[in-house]
Design an enzyme around this catalytic site. Structure first.
Site, short mmCIF file in Angstrom:
data_model
loop_
_atom_site.label_atom_id
_atom_site.label_comp_id
_atom_site.label_asym_id
_atom_site.label_seq_id
_atom_site.Cartn_x
_atom_site.Cartn_y
_atom_site.Cartn_z
N ASN A 153 89.26 -61.24 -116.95
CA ASN A 153 90.72 -61.24 -117.82
C ASN A 153 91.08 -59.76 -118.24
OD1 ASN A 153 88.79 -61.26 -119.81
ND2 ASN A 153 90.06 -62.16 -121.21
N GLU A 250 80.12 -61.39 -126.41
CA GLU A 250 81.61 -61.72 -126.93
C GLU A 250 81.98 -62.96 -125.97
OE1 GLU A 250 82.92 -60.62 -129.24
OE2 GLU A 250 81.94 -58.58 -129.72
N CYS A 284 90.62 -64.16 -124.80
CA CYS A 284 89.45 -64.92 -125.60
C CYS A 284 90.23 -64.92 -127.45
CB CYS A 284 88.12 -64.36 -125.67
SG CYS A 284 88.36 -62.65 -126.17
N GLU A 462 81.61 -54.40 -131.08
CA GLU A 462 81.82 -53.51 -130.00
C GLU A 462 83.09 -52.60 -130.68
OE1 GLU A 462 81.67 -54.74 -125.74
OE2 GLU A 462 82.73 -56.68 -126.73
#
Ligand code: UN1
Length: 481
Positions: A153, A250, A284, A462
């Protein structure tokens, strides 16, 4: 403009590796167009890539940080200069609109340049010991070889935000991009080599899930960073734990966006439209769960439905298009299944919902707004990963907060309100890694920590300065003198 199909390669030890190309990737906006022909790595390619990374690690980690900074800086500039070309490839390969593809490529370029600076800023601490005459210092050191498993994505931003800190801090990398989007990943890898990255420091293996599994299981891979689905992520964590490799995950989100009665209506609609439908809802961090107070509910959903229905769905390359297709056939089918489930559960479709039949043929899905849903329905508990937003009506702030904080995900969250009291309370108590006031839950900065709680994330954060926690280890040194 017609674009010839690209023949993709693995990159191992700084060289493009010729390979059979058993499959092809079609443009999700135009299924007649082949974007790329894809190789399919097996164990031999993974072994060679990990060995090349291992061999390159000592030289890279011991080089001056200026060497690493210069490569990232040059690569960032090259990518920035070519963001229209690479962004167009991204749009043809993944399906997000051309504007979104170019913006994402620019973001990746800025991430590379940001980490050029971080390479020099990596710092430890100097402290007095509890023992007289002794001093202590801490220093961060490179870990070794990282396996990076990235999703479709964000085909360039997510590879960039994993590999840039890995490289900046002196590690070597093997990256496995998602099956549908390897062409954009190869473009990024090629630019890093053009910028002077030494052979073997960054390797690319294109293939299916077994490639990711091979990286997770490889004793010479010191850590794995994964972005993707929760099911696959759980397996990555188990595999890494079994051999004490570092692991960072993630995964999904079902991000709540609360709209209170005192919200500015235009702001609330703009925020929900962007968070729910842009990038085709395939984020997400998407604002997929709207929790709306009684007094503003009807005006808000009517205005949002009108705006969502007016969004132009179509070919990602058409400058008029505002919502591109789903990235894959499977994803389009999944989205329609969730819409059907919501209908069966008693949700009322205010706009969208039906299948689209556009020309040229693509995997298009309409922006869909579902109202009259209860907080405990399946549509409010599961990530759809498409332009689908469900709405729960609540009576007051306390009920809104309880609904927002429930569920197994905890990635992003948001509230639209003019009340400092409610905004502050929301941010203080919500169990989500990111929390927004009067902003969409999606669309984050790249220089600050990113990550979630509960089933959304696992391991260190991150991005930004926090990335050093995963991509380095801390050594504590004592001296008596
Ligand atoms: C963003 O919202 O700007 O896969 C980024 C995702 C996230 C990235 C979202 N890891 O959608």
């Amino acid at each position: 403009m017609t674009d010839a199909p690209l023949d993709l390669h693995h990159w191992i030890g700084g060289k493009k590796v010729a390979a059979d190309r058993p499959s092809e990737r079609r443009n999700p906006s135009d299924l007649d167009e082949v974007v790329a022909r894809l190789p399919d790595a097996g164990q031999a390619e993974v072994d060679a890539a990990v060995a090349a990374a291992r061999a390159a690690f000592p030289g890279w980690s011991e080089a001056s940080p200026e060497v690493r900074a210069d490569v990232l800086d040059r690569a960032g500039q090259l990518l920035w200069d070519r963001r229209e070309v690479v962004g167009r490839l991204l749009s043809r390969e993944e399906g997000k609109t051309l504007a979104e593809g170019i913006a994402e490529t620019g973001r990746a370029a800025r991430i590379l340049r940001y980490f050029a600076g971080e390479a020099l800023r990596l710092h430890g601490q100097a402290l007095d010991s509890v023992r007289p005459g002794v001093s202590v210092r801490t220093r961060r050191r490179a870990v070794g070889v990282f396996g990076l498993i990235t999703p479709w994505n964000f085909p360039i931003a997510i590879p960039a935000w994993k590999l840039a800190p890995a490289l900046a801090f002196g590690n070597a990398v093997v990256i496995k991009p998602a099956g549908p989007t390897p062409a954009t990943a190869e473009a990024l890898v090629a630019i890093l080599h053009e910028a002077g990255l030494p052979d073997g420091v960054l390797n690319l293996v294109i293939g299916r899930g077994r490639v990711g599994q091979a990286l997770v299981d490889d004793p010479d891979v010191d850590g794995v960073s994964f972005t993707g689905s929760q099911g696959v992520g759980a397996g990555v964590a188990a595999g890494c734990a079994a051999r004490q490799a570092r692991c960072q995950l993630e995964m999904g989100g079902k991000n709540p966006l609360v709209v209170l009665d005192d919200a500015d209506l235009d702001r609330a609609v703009t925020v929900a439209l962007d968070g729910g439908f842009f990038s085709t809802g395939q984020r997400c961090t998407a604002s997929s769960r709207l929790i709306v107070q009684d007094g503003i509910h009807d005006r808000f959903v009517a205005a949002l439905a009108e705006k969502a229905a007016a969004l132009r769905v179509g070919n990602a390359l058409d400058p008029q298009t505002q919502v591109g297709p789903a990235a894959t056939d499977d994803q389009m089918e999944t989205v329609h299944r969730w819409i059907d489930t919501a209908r069966d559960e008693g949700g009322r479709i205010l706009c969208g919902g039906d299948r689209l039949d556009l020309s040229p043929r693509g995997w298009h899905v309409p922006p869909t707004l579902i109202v009259d849903t209860a907080a405990d329905m399946k549509i409010n508990a599961n990530e759809v990963f498409g332009p689908v937003v469900s709405v729960v009506r609540v009576k007051d702030y306390e009920e809104a907060f309880a609904v927002a904080d429930a569920g197994e995900f905890g990635l992003s969250s948001g509230i639209v309100t003019q009340s400092l009291k409610h905004a502050t309370d929301f941010q203080r108590r919500i169990r989500a890694g990111m929390t927004m006031v009067n902003l969409p839950t999606a669309g984050v900065d790249y220089h600050v920590p990113f990550g979630g709680t509960k089933k959304s994330s696992f391991g260190p954060r991150e991005q930004g300065f926090a990335a050093a926690d995963f991509y380095t280890w801390t050594q504590t040194s004592y001296v008596f003198a």
